[in-house]
Scaffold this active site. Structure first.
Site, mmCIF file in Angstrom:
data_model
loop_
_atom_site.group_PDB
_atom_site.id
_atom_site.type_symbol
_atom_site.label_atom_id
_atom_site.label_comp_id
_atom_site.label_asym_id
_atom_site.label_seq_id
_atom_site.Cartn_x
_atom_site.Cartn_y
_atom_site.Cartn_z
ATOM 1 N N ASP A 48 0.834 -1.372 0.031
ATOM 2 C CA ASP A 48 0.178 0.003 -0.127
ATOM 3 C C ASP A 48 0.861 1.142 -0.117
ATOM 4 O O ASP A 48 0.579 2.042 -0.686
ATOM 5 C CB ASP A 48 -0.814 0.035 1.276
ATOM 6 C CG ASP A 48 -2.038 -0.850 1.322
ATOM 7 O OD1 ASP A 48 -3.021 -0.371 0.998
ATOM 8 O OD2 ASP A 48 -1.724 -2.004 1.640
ATOM 9 N N GLU A 71 -5.573 7.134 0.144
ATOM 10 C CA GLU A 71 -6.044 6.508 1.247
ATOM 11 C C GLU A 71 -5.071 6.529 2.344
ATOM 12 O O GLU A 71 -5.271 6.796 3.333
ATOM 13 C CB GLU A 71 -6.456 5.147 0.977
ATOM 14 C CG GLU A 71 -6.892 4.440 2.252
ATOM 15 C CD GLU A 71 -7.544 3.256 2.035
ATOM 16 O OE1 GLU A 71 -7.684 2.537 0.724
ATOM 17 O OE2 GLU A 71 -8.439 2.746 3.028
ATOM 18 N N ASP A 123 -6.701 4.889 -4.444
ATOM 19 C CA ASP A 123 -6.664 3.853 -3.415
ATOM 20 C C ASP A 123 -5.346 3.235 -4.046
ATOM 21 O O ASP A 123 -5.378 2.409 -5.032
ATOM 22 C CB ASP A 123 -7.807 2.999 -3.433
ATOM 23 C CG ASP A 123 -7.716 2.136 -2.537
ATOM 24 O OD1 ASP A 123 -7.007 1.930 -1.754
ATOM 25 O OD2 ASP A 123 -9.024 1.770 -2.164
ATOM 26 N N ILE A 125 -3.936 0.428 -2.737
ATOM 27 C CA ILE A 125 -4.326 -1.090 -3.140
ATOM 28 C C ILE A 125 -5.926 -1.070 -2.472
ATOM 29 O O ILE A 125 -6.167 -0.863 -1.259
ATOM 30 C CB ILE A 125 -3.556 -1.993 -2.070
ATOM 31 C CG1 ILE A 125 -2.313 -2.219 -2.719
ATOM 32 C CG2 ILE A 125 -4.346 -3.474 -2.217
ATOM 33 C CD1 ILE A 125 -1.522 -3.354 -2.255
ATOM 34 N N ASP A 126 -6.735 -1.118 -3.553
ATOM 35 C CA ASP A 126 -8.207 -1.484 -3.188
ATOM 36 C C ASP A 126 -8.268 -3.026 -3.044
ATOM 37 O O ASP A 126 -7.811 -3.538 -3.762
ATOM 38 C CB ASP A 126 -8.946 -1.012 -4.027
ATOM 39 C CG ASP A 126 -10.524 -0.850 -3.820
ATOM 40 O OD1 ASP A 126 -10.734 -0.859 -2.643
ATOM 41 O OD2 ASP A 126 -11.268 -1.146 -4.819
ATOM 42 N N THR A 128 -7.396 -4.930 0.014
ATOM 43 C CA THR A 128 -6.153 -5.342 0.824
ATOM 44 C C THR A 128 -6.347 -6.704 1.228
ATOM 45 O O THR A 128 -5.637 -7.581 1.180
ATOM 46 C CB THR A 128 -5.973 -4.258 1.613
ATOM 47 O OG1 THR A 128 -6.007 -2.894 1.631
ATOM 48 C CG2 THR A 128 -4.488 -4.539 2.441
ATOM 49 N N ASP A 272 -12.679 4.539 -3.502
ATOM 50 C CA ASP A 272 -13.184 2.984 -3.580
ATOM 51 C C ASP A 272 -13.943 2.934 -4.897
ATOM 52 O O ASP A 272 -14.497 1.804 -5.058
ATOM 53 C CB ASP A 272 -13.823 2.554 -2.208
ATOM 54 C CG ASP A 272 -12.812 2.254 -1.406
ATOM 55 O OD1 ASP A 272 -11.874 1.810 -1.607
ATOM 56 O OD2 ASP A 272 -13.234 2.199 -0.095
HETATM 57 P P1 AMP Z 1 -14.537 -4.772 -1.540
HETATM 58 O O1 AMP Z 1 -13.171 -5.581 -1.887
HETATM 59 O O2 AMP Z 1 -15.443 -4.392 -2.681
HETATM 60 O O3 AMP Z 1 -15.168 -5.824 -0.435
HETATM 61 O O4 AMP Z 1 -14.259 -3.526 -0.951
HETATM 62 C C1 AMP Z 1 -12.944 -3.075 -0.393
HETATM 63 C C2 AMP Z 1 -13.237 -1.709 0.427
HETATM 64 O O5 AMP Z 1 -14.388 -1.630 0.980
HETATM 65 C C3 AMP Z 1 -12.247 -1.256 0.832
HETATM 66 O O6 AMP Z 1 -11.225 -0.546 0.389
HETATM 67 C C4 AMP Z 1 -12.610 -0.266 2.200
HETATM 68 O O7 AMP Z 1 -12.632 0.701 2.282
HETATM 69 C C5 AMP Z 1 -14.273 -0.696 2.096
HETATM 70 N N1 AMP Z 1 -14.850 -0.828 3.459
HETATM 71 C C6 AMP Z 1 -14.621 -1.179 4.856
HETATM 72 N N2 AMP Z 1 -15.386 -1.417 5.597
HETATM 73 C C7 AMP Z 1 -16.751 -1.273 4.793
HETATM 74 C C8 AMP Z 1 -17.998 -1.187 5.245
HETATM 75 N N3 AMP Z 1 -18.351 -1.738 6.223
HETATM 76 N N4 AMP Z 1 -18.957 -1.280 4.093
HETATM 77 C C9 AMP Z 1 -18.407 -1.067 2.806
HETATM 78 N N5 AMP Z 1 -17.194 -1.030 2.493
HETATM 79 C C10 AMP Z 1 -16.262 -1.070 3.329
HETATM 80 MG MG MG Z 2 -10.203 0.674 -0.965
#
Ligand code: AMP
Ligand code: MG
Length: 326
Positions: A48, A71, A123, A125-126, A128, A272
């Protein structure tokens, strides 16, 4: 007008390509020691920080006055107890760009969380969690002007290139230019394809993608929606904004992100969704929140006025929104 040969696009593509190479090197060496538990308990890795340092450095080098809303920051990394991690970040970054630990920390901190009329959002690393599991993750970068995403760039180093060959070659670069289209290339920039969303009109022929993490979205609600629409194909669970790429290239008809049952008040981060949303829209898709409102990137780092996200091929957007209300 920005075209694909413009210096802005070339700089951004080069930055995410180098960052994704760094991420893959870290991933291959990952021993488990590189992750730090932040106060929000999300794992943050050497990758990251390295990814953010490289992208911020390359953008600032070409466009010194540009603002980047990313981020990470280096507060944690600068603590004496994290010196080993900082050393590792420095080693990985030096594999691509030379700089001392202090310089690399300052590149990470080119980022601020102040939203202006024109800014980049990143981001590094989206997904992680996907990265640490060896699944999907993305490096996502977008340029926003007056609340409109103008450019989006997304590297998905572990995503199969060809939807018909999920076990085939991996590593995709997506990018979109507002009004010009959405594109996918291989990780080395070759084999550029123009993307378009699926033409499925009948909900029962549709397929959808959703998060892997049940803390991030409401899988049960999605399942009920699928039943209402007579969708029989199992959902494609995937981490990161790669899901937007999956809709953009017509592999899934839509992407659902209803807020998690455990966290109904969660608000999404701009980084995101900014890059992913333009990639889906420029491929012919439609992106709103679960109530049908456009995503609002003007409220700060959080999308305070939105509630979850719905991404479709456009044709089925109203059908999905209506089913969500039922
Ligand atoms: P994903 O891989 O689509 O599940 O999304 C990853 C992203 O979800 C991360 O970069 C976080 O910023 C975000 N994230 C963290 N907590 C939550 C939450 N409670 N609801 C939705 N997204 C979240
Ligand atoms: Mg992210």
């Amino acid at each position: 007008m920005i075209d694909e040969n413009s210096i802005v696009v070339m700089t951004a593509l080069r930055a995410i390509t180098i960052a994704s190479e760094l991420c893959e090197r870290v991933r291959k060496d990952l021993t488990g020691q590189e992750s730090i538990v932040k106060s929000d308990r999300s794992p943050v890795t050497v990758a990251d920080y390295g990814s953010q340092a490289i992208i911020c450095k390359l953008i600032k080098q070409k466009f010194p006055h540009d603002i980047i809303v990313a981020e990470e920051d280096s507060t944690e990394l600068r603590k004496p107890s994290r010196s080993r991690i900082l050393e590792k970040v420095t080693d990985y970054v030096n594999g691509f760009i030379q700089g001392s630990s202090a310089e690399i920390s300052s590149w990470i901190d080119f980022s601020s969380h102040l939203i202006r009329d024109r800014f980049w959002t990143l981001d590094p690393i989206d997904g992680t969690k996907g990265f640490l599991r060896g699944d999907q993750y993305a490096i996502a970068l977008a340029l926003i002007e007056n609340g409109i995403v103008r450019l989006g760039f997304m590297a998905c180093p572990n995503l199969y290139v060809d939807r018909d060959q999920p076990n085939g070659k991996r590593g995709c670069l997506f990018f979109a230019i507002r009004g010009e289209g959405s594109f996918q290339m291989d990780r080395d920039g070759g084999r550029r394809k123009t993307l378009s969303v699926s033409r499925v009109e009948n909900p029962s022929d549709a397929s959808f993608t959703e998060s892997v993490e049940s803390d991030h979205t409401d899988h049960l609600l999605h399942q009920r929606l699928a039943q209402k629409l007579n969708i029989t194909k199992p959902s494609l669970r995937m981490d990161s904004q790669a899901k937007y790429g999956i809709v953009a290239r017509g592999e899934a008809t839509f992407y659902l992100r209803a807020p998690a049952f455990s966290e109904p008040e969660y608000r999404e981060n701009i980084w995101d969704h900014a890059a992913g949303s333009i990639i889906a829209e420029e491929a012919g898709g439609k992106v709103t929140d679960t109530l049908g409102k456009p995503l609002d990137f003007t409220c700060g780092i959080k999308m305070k006025k939105n509630h979850g996200v719905v991404v479709t091929n456009g044709i089925l957007h109203d059908v999905v929104l209506k089913a969500l209300k039922m």
